[in-house]
Design a protein around this motif. Structure first.
Motif, PDB file in Angstrom:
ATOM      1  N   ARG A 134       6.547   0.872  20.664  1.00 56.90           N
ATOM      2  CA  ARG A 134       6.857   0.476  19.290  1.00 56.90           C
ATOM      3  C   ARG A 134       5.590   0.099  18.535  1.00 56.90           C
ATOM      4  O   ARG A 134       5.392   0.503  17.383  1.00 56.90           O
ATOM      5  N   SER A 135       4.751  -0.686  19.177  1.00 56.92           N
ATOM      6  CA  SER A 135       3.508  -1.108  18.538  1.00 56.92           C
ATOM      7  C   SER A 135       2.623   0.087  18.211  1.00 56.92           C
ATOM      8  O   SER A 135       2.009   0.154  17.133  1.00 56.92           O
ATOM      9  N   ASP A 138       4.027   1.886  15.233  1.00 51.48           N
ATOM     10  CA  ASP A 138       3.785   1.107  14.019  1.00 51.48           C
ATOM     11  C   ASP A 138       2.337   1.235  13.565  1.00 51.48           C
ATOM     12  O   ASP A 138       2.057   1.271  12.353  1.00 51.48           O
ATOM     13  N   SER A 149       2.520  -0.538   6.087  1.00 53.52           N
ATOM     14  CA  SER A 149       2.304  -1.527   7.144  1.00 53.52           C
ATOM     15  C   SER A 149       2.951  -2.861   6.792  1.00 53.52           C
ATOM     16  O   SER A 149       3.293  -3.653   7.675  1.00 53.52           O
ATOM     17  N   THR A 151       5.875  -3.278   5.722  1.00 54.08           N
ATOM     18  CA  THR A 151       7.277  -3.282   6.148  1.00 54.08           C
ATOM     19  C   THR A 151       7.427  -3.918   7.514  1.00 54.08           C
ATOM     20  O   THR A 151       8.339  -4.707   7.753  1.00 54.08           O
ATOM     21  N   ARG A 152       6.517  -3.584   8.436  1.00 48.76           N
ATOM     22  CA  ARG A 152       6.585  -4.156   9.782  1.00 48.76           C
ATOM     23  C   ARG A 152       6.384  -5.663   9.747  1.00 48.76           C
ATOM     24  O   ARG A 152       7.079  -6.418  10.443  1.00 48.76           O
ATOM     25  N   ARG A 153       5.460  -6.124   8.924  1.00 51.15           N
ATOM     26  CA  ARG A 153       5.230  -7.566   8.818  1.00 51.15           C
ATOM     27  C   ARG A 153       6.438  -8.269   8.211  1.00 51.15           C
ATOM     28  O   ARG A 153       6.838  -9.340   8.663  1.00 51.15           O
ATOM     29  N   TYR A 155       9.551  -7.269   8.308  1.00 51.74           N
ATOM     30  CA  TYR A 155      10.633  -7.292   9.285  1.00 51.74           C
ATOM     31  C   TYR A 155      10.391  -8.382  10.325  1.00 51.74           C
ATOM     32  O   TYR A 155      11.318  -9.112  10.702  1.00 51.74           O
ATOM     33  N   LEU A 193      11.888   0.175   8.226  1.00 52.53           N
ATOM     34  CA  LEU A 193      11.022   0.291   9.400  1.00 52.53           C
ATOM     35  C   LEU A 193      11.480   1.419  10.313  1.00 52.53           C
ATOM     36  O   LEU A 193      10.675   2.229  10.782  1.00 52.53           O
ATOM     37  N   ARG A 197       9.264   4.883  11.232  1.00 50.95           N
ATOM     38  CA  ARG A 197       8.968   5.315  12.602  1.00 50.95           C
ATOM     39  C   ARG A 197       9.494   6.725  12.849  1.00 50.95           C
ATOM     40  O   ARG A 197       8.801   7.559  13.451  1.00 50.95           O
ATOM     41  N   HIS A 259      13.590  -3.930  16.368  1.00 53.77           N
ATOM     42  CA  HIS A 259      12.698  -4.558  17.342  1.00 53.77           C
ATOM     43  C   HIS A 259      13.115  -4.225  18.772  1.00 53.77           C
ATOM     44  O   HIS A 259      12.433  -4.633  19.726  1.00 53.77           O
TER      45      HIS A 259
END
Length: 374
Positions: A134-135, A138, A149, A151-153, A155, A193, A197, A259
């Motif tokens: 996942r990381s 991302d 980027s 969006t990930r933060r 979430y 997110l 992906r 997640h």
């Protein structure tokens, strides 16, 4: 953005080094334990502000030294030079600067080159836990579309808030109905997110499969997103969260959402994580990085700097040729090897060769910049 020069002090086995990189291929050669991987790691550290080998960054400081410092000179498309620097003393925050000005993250600076790295230890990306994959995806999303980027933060922040509220509800300090608002917030960022992906993996799927074929991975290679939710809209994801609320309250955390996503790297429909040999996993990882390099070149206008550690030793002569041909795409790459003969065309014009031994760069050859650094 090209890396022109790397300078380091008290990094791993190096007391000091000052080397110039080629504009295309740089080959670092020497015996096992000579310091090749350490030099590659220092370049990654100077470009990103973190190690690509360890989470305990005390290890990067040379034994008996108190601090380490890495400086990287980059050149942008207009020919302007920029200076990145990372200073680190264990127990203190890193000191990162771009052109002399302190920054919190090098990743936010346009003076930093995109970097991709292959290490034998990175096989955990194929066979390790989903969080690593996942990381990685991302990071690919952030490299392809920097604005996404956030969006990930967002979430991650919404998830932390929802988990904190779950804990308060369990303790009787809040009402379960208060979760409605955070379900909606988590779902809004979660769908975005998930879709980012999926789009990134869709873009890299065909280049990954093509690179895998070239490198000799038998069968049909496929990179596939495995989302936890099938919701098409934020409202549908919020409804799924509401359905699982009782279970979340029982366990004390949010169990459903992006997640918990994963990525499958497959050969003929079977996941290499479970059914691939270590050799096949190595090829898949290398193919993934090459596929991402191709997509990034198309999206961003130039390939990322590619760092390849000990990648030639398990390839036959034909596939070494194919790999070097793929690297001849206008981007930069650094390859480490114990045997210079394992890198096809290493002696051709424009290729910089760095000989290392016992934590020191003994000689460099290949172009004028390298000769100046010797």
């Amino acid at each position: 953005m090209l890396v022109e020069r790397l300078r380091l002090r008290d990094f791993r086995t190096y007391a000091a080094a000052d080397v110039a990189l080629g504009r295309a291929l740089t080959v670092v050669h020497g015996d096992n334990g000579a310091g090749k991987t350490n030099l590659l790691e220092a370049l990654y550290f100077g470009c990103t502000g973190r190690s690509c080998r360890t989470s305990n960054e005390r290890d990067v400081v040379r034994f008996d030294a108190g601090t380490t410092r890495v400086e990287v000179t980059t050149v942008d498309a207009e020919g302007d030079r920029h200076e990145l620097s990372v200073g680190f003393q264990p127990g203190e925050a890193k000191r990162m600067k771009v052109d002399g000005a302190p920054v919190e993250r090098l990743s936010d600076s346009p003076a930093r080159p995109l970097v991709s790295v292959f290490l034998p230890d990175r096989l955990e990306l194929v066979k390790g836990p989903p969080a690593l994959r996942r990381s990685h995806v991302d990071q690919l999303v952030a490299a392809l579309w920097p604005a996404r980027s956030a969006t990930r933060r967002a979430y991650g922040q919404a998830l932390a808030q929802r988990n904190a509220l779950v804990a308060r509800v369990r303790a009787g300090r809040s009402s379960a109905s208060a979760l409605d608002a955070w379900d909606a917030e988590l779902a809004r960022h979660g769908i975005a997110l998930r879709d980012d992906r999926a789009r990134a993996l869709e873009a890299v799927a065909e280049p990954f499969a093509a690179a895998a074929r070239e490198l000799g991975l038998r069968g049909e290679a496929r990179a596939r997103h495995k989302p936890r939710t099938k919701a098409a809209t934020p409202d549908e994801l919020a409804a799924e969260l509401a359905e699982r609320r009782a279970s979340d309250l029982e366990r004390g955390f949010t169990q459903h959402g992006p997640h918990r996503d994963d990525v499958a790297l497959e050969r003929d429909g079977r996941e290499l994580r479970s059914f691939g040999s270590q050799g096949e996993q190595r090829l898949a990882l290398l193919a993934l990085l090459l596929g991402e390099r191709e997509v990034l070149a198309q999206e961003r206008g130039a390939p990322p700097l590619l760092l390849l550690d000990d990648v030639m030793s398990e390839l036959d002569a034909e596939r070494r040729e194919r790999l070097v041909a793929r690297l001849d795409d206008g981007g930069q790459a650094l390859v480490t090897t114990t045997d210079l003969a394992h890198v096809p065309h290493a002696a051709r014009a424009g290729v910089v060769r760095l000989a290392v031994r016992d934590g020191a760069v003994l000689a460099s050859a290949g172009d004028d910049a390298a000769q100046e650094a010797a």
